[in-house]
Design a protein around this motif. Structure first.
Motif, PDB file in Angstrom:
ATOM      1  N   UNK A  60       0.800  -1.232   0.000  1.00 55.46           N
ATOM      2  CA  UNK A  60       0.000   0.000   0.000  1.00 55.46           C
ATOM      3  C   UNK A  60       0.829   1.277   0.000  1.00 55.46           C
ATOM      4  N   UNK A  61       2.097   1.178  -0.361  1.00 53.79           N
ATOM      5  CA  UNK A  61       2.956   2.373  -0.358  1.00 53.79           C
ATOM      6  C   UNK A  61       2.405   3.468  -1.259  1.00 53.79           C
ATOM      7  N   UNK A  62       2.452   4.681  -0.758  1.00 49.35           N
ATOM      8  CA  UNK A  62       2.108   5.841  -1.580  1.00 49.35           C
ATOM      9  C   UNK A  62       3.285   6.122  -2.519  1.00 49.35           C
ATOM     10  N   UNK A  63       3.083   7.014  -3.470  1.00 53.34           N
ATOM     11  CA  UNK A  63       4.175   7.384  -4.373  1.00 53.34           C
ATOM     12  C   UNK A  63       5.349   7.974  -3.601  1.00 53.34           C
ATOM     13  N   UNK A  64       5.061   8.786  -2.590  1.00 53.47           N
ATOM     14  CA  UNK A  64       6.127   9.371  -1.767  1.00 53.47           C
ATOM     15  C   UNK A  64       6.874   8.278  -1.005  1.00 53.47           C
ATOM     16  N   UNK A  65       6.155   7.309  -0.466  1.00 49.64           N
ATOM     17  CA  UNK A  65       6.803   6.203   0.248  1.00 49.64           C
ATOM     18  C   UNK A  65       7.648   5.357  -0.696  1.00 49.64           C
ATOM     19  N   UNK A  66       7.187   5.157  -1.928  1.00 47.82           N
ATOM     20  CA  UNK A  66       7.986   4.415  -2.917  1.00 47.82           C
ATOM     21  C   UNK A  66       9.289   5.163  -3.209  1.00 47.82           C
TER      22      UNK A  66
END
Length: 98
Positions: free
Chosen positions: A18-24
């Motif tokens: 469920x990573x967001x784009x920022x977390x990726x």
């Protein structure tokens, strides 16, 4: 020398799915950070562990007696940005194949 097994604990159990784009983006920086330590000889090995309850990261450190493992892992971009934390486990020694 001092040896540690460091376990990266993500912020939630389903983090990898469920990573967001920022977390990726931060995870890519995290990988670069660990690979840099690998090239410098501070880390012997690292990688993700997948389990039924989610996943986490593991890294094996071999550091000088005057280095602080908490200080080193606190510089990880993903930790600096509040996305997870590390647990540190002292190892008595570390044998590995070159």
């Amino acid at each position: 020398m001092k040896y540690y097994l460091c376990k990266f604990i993500p912020p939630r159990a389903d983090f990898l799915a469920t990573m967001s784009d920022e977390e990726k983006k931060l995870m890519r920086q995290h990988g670069d950070f660990l690979n840099d330590f690998l090239e410098k000889g501070l880390i012997v090995a690292h990688g993700p562990v997948i389990e039924a309850n989610g996943g986490y990261g593991v890294s094996l450190y071999q550091i000088a007696d005057d280095q602080d493992i908490s200080l080193l892992t606190s510089e990880d971009p993903i930790v600096k940005n509040g996305v997870g934390h590390y647990e540190h486990y002292i190892m008595l020694h570390l044998a590995y194949r070159h």
